[in-house]
Design a protein around this motif. Sequence first.
Motif, mmCIF file in Angstrom:
data_model
loop_
_atom_site.group_PDB
_atom_site.id
_atom_site.type_symbol
_atom_site.label_atom_id
_atom_site.label_comp_id
_atom_site.label_asym_id
_atom_site.label_seq_id
_atom_site.Cartn_x
_atom_site.Cartn_y
_atom_site.Cartn_z
ATOM 1 N N LYS A 88 30.879 -22.847 -4.711
ATOM 2 C CA LYS A 88 31.376 -22.397 -3.416
ATOM 3 C C LYS A 88 31.071 -20.910 -3.212
ATOM 4 O O LYS A 88 30.708 -20.190 -4.142
ATOM 5 C CB LYS A 88 32.888 -22.630 -3.312
ATOM 6 C CG LYS A 88 33.323 -24.070 -3.567
ATOM 7 C CD LYS A 88 32.887 -24.977 -2.446
ATOM 8 C CE LYS A 88 33.444 -26.390 -2.635
ATOM 9 N NZ LYS A 88 33.037 -27.300 -1.549
ATOM 10 N N LYS A 89 31.293 -20.449 -1.956
ATOM 11 C CA LYS A 89 31.044 -19.043 -1.632
ATOM 12 C C LYS A 89 32.073 -18.125 -2.271
ATOM 13 O O LYS A 89 31.780 -17.003 -2.662
ATOM 14 C CB LYS A 89 31.062 -18.853 -0.112
ATOM 15 C CG LYS A 89 29.934 -19.573 0.613
ATOM 16 C CD LYS A 89 30.057 -19.388 2.123
ATOM 17 C CE LYS A 89 28.952 -20.135 2.865
ATOM 18 N NZ LYS A 89 29.088 -20.026 4.337
ATOM 19 N N GLN A 90 33.315 -18.601 -2.337
ATOM 20 C CA GLN A 90 34.410 -17.812 -2.894
ATOM 21 C C GLN A 90 34.915 -18.516 -4.150
ATOM 22 O O GLN A 90 35.273 -19.691 -4.106
ATOM 23 C CB GLN A 90 35.558 -17.687 -1.883
ATOM 24 C CG GLN A 90 35.172 -17.086 -0.552
ATOM 25 C CD GLN A 90 35.086 -15.579 -0.605
ATOM 26 O OE1 GLN A 90 35.772 -14.937 -1.395
ATOM 27 N NE2 GLN A 90 34.228 -14.999 0.227
ATOM 28 N N SER A 157 36.334 -21.925 -2.872
ATOM 29 C CA SER A 157 36.343 -22.336 -1.473
ATOM 30 C C SER A 157 35.144 -21.737 -0.751
ATOM 31 O O SER A 157 34.580 -20.728 -1.179
ATOM 32 C CB SER A 157 37.640 -21.866 -0.808
ATOM 33 O OG SER A 157 37.587 -22.083 0.577
ATOM 34 N N ASP A 158 34.794 -22.349 0.358
ATOM 35 C CA ASP A 158 33.756 -21.784 1.220
ATOM 36 C C ASP A 158 34.349 -20.855 2.277
ATOM 37 O O ASP A 158 33.640 -20.355 3.150
ATOM 38 C CB ASP A 158 32.981 -22.906 1.925
ATOM 39 C CG ASP A 158 31.963 -23.555 0.991
ATOM 40 O OD1 ASP A 158 31.458 -22.856 0.094
ATOM 41 O OD2 ASP A 158 31.692 -24.751 1.170
ATOM 42 N N HIS A 159 35.678 -20.627 2.197
ATOM 43 C CA HIS A 159 36.360 -19.845 3.213
ATOM 44 C C HIS A 159 37.041 -18.631 2.589
ATOM 45 O O HIS A 159 37.445 -18.654 1.422
ATOM 46 C CB HIS A 159 37.377 -20.721 3.942
ATOM 47 C CG HIS A 159 36.803 -22.029 4.397
ATOM 48 N ND1 HIS A 159 35.872 -22.113 5.410
ATOM 49 C CD2 HIS A 159 36.993 -23.298 3.941
ATOM 50 C CE1 HIS A 159 35.519 -23.383 5.569
ATOM 51 N NE2 HIS A 159 36.183 -24.121 4.693
#
Length: 443
Positions: A88-90, A157-159
Amino acid sequence: MNARLILPSLFCLLFLGVPAVYADSCMTATCHADYSNVPSPHQPVTDGECLFCHAQVLPEHPVAGTSSFELVEKGASLCFLCHDAMDKKQIHAPVEEGDCLVCHQVHGSKNPFLLTVGTNQSELCFECHDDASFAQAFKHGPVAVGACSSCHNPHASDHNALLKTPVRENCLNCHDDFSQQMSTAAFIHPPVKSAPCTDCHNPHSSDIRFNLKEKMPDLCFSCHPDIGKQAAEAKVKHQPMEEEGSCGNCHSTHFSQKRGLLPISEQELCLNCHGADSQLEDIEKQLAGAKNLHGPIQEGQCADCHDPHGTDFFRLLKGNYPEGRYLPYQEGAYDFCLQCHEKNLLRFEDTTLYTNFRNGDQNLHFVHVADVRKGRTCRLCHQSHASEGGKLISLEGTAFGNWKVPIGFEPTVTGGSCAPGCHQILSYDREVPVENKFLSPAE
């Protein structure tokens, strides 16, 4: 047997020449029975697959001062033999650094998800995160019960902020009633429609009701600076804006079926305060059953005349109008009424154009209002909201202390007559001027 379990077992047999050690010998009463005797054991422990994670490197076990086993992988790589790697991004810092055991117990736990703490997840989170921003007077529900993972994914997460979904969607996942009502709302506050909820609300805790980041009206004025300037500089303040709740006392802050984000119709909203249950003038009583309503009142538009955010004028009016009973007409003094009514109404002593209240061409509005000694304001004859009399003329009269001065107005087709408490009966006619005999004190 699981293929991953066979590899470390074969390593022990073929290369070390020692017998493989299996879970039935690990979980004996004298060894590691406590690993399986917990409410939430790790799945390999439940399945008796100790060699899935551990490889025997010495023939004897146990050996004082050393270990007969080592992990088949180091750090998070061991966990990722079963668990999906995070792409994921985060990524939560402990996960990224391979410190899974900061939060989880490896063999088993009395808590769900092998956590080192119970249902109050915040105890675990606050070991790393500062708890100051979570401890203010008004706590978000999940924060109050320590349910951090209701909003956040603890691994990746991606957020932003490891949220499970984007901010708006994350909030509406719980506030589903809000979501349903908003879907049918005629008017939605632009920040609610396009900005994250966290622009106005602190998602963890706040010292202000509704978890607001700033108290109202300051929060509102950050986007509506013109209203803020008006309210700050106004000589006459609207009381609801000065009280707790401020803008929220009159406006729905998220969405509404009414213009201006009003929760109910404009007139209903105003009459909530300007009605029978208030110490203010009972406008509701004035309107009830009245035969004649002022034009804006007929349309339910109180704000056509009054500015609810504050003005420099008497009774929050939108223009200049005398506060007292008397003020001789002068330029600008009656601007409020003349915004809608004929602007030349009071300028000319004689006219056939600007008013029907005239005796021939004598302008009787001018006579009453422009009197240099005692010019009478509009409200000595007219009601501003509603009246039983035509032209909003007050049948009861205007209060002078304990007495109401009657008007005694009787209309005719081309004029009429008045019998007020301030002068004798006088008549007027637009077509055939009436010669009124003014009585002297001696008569």
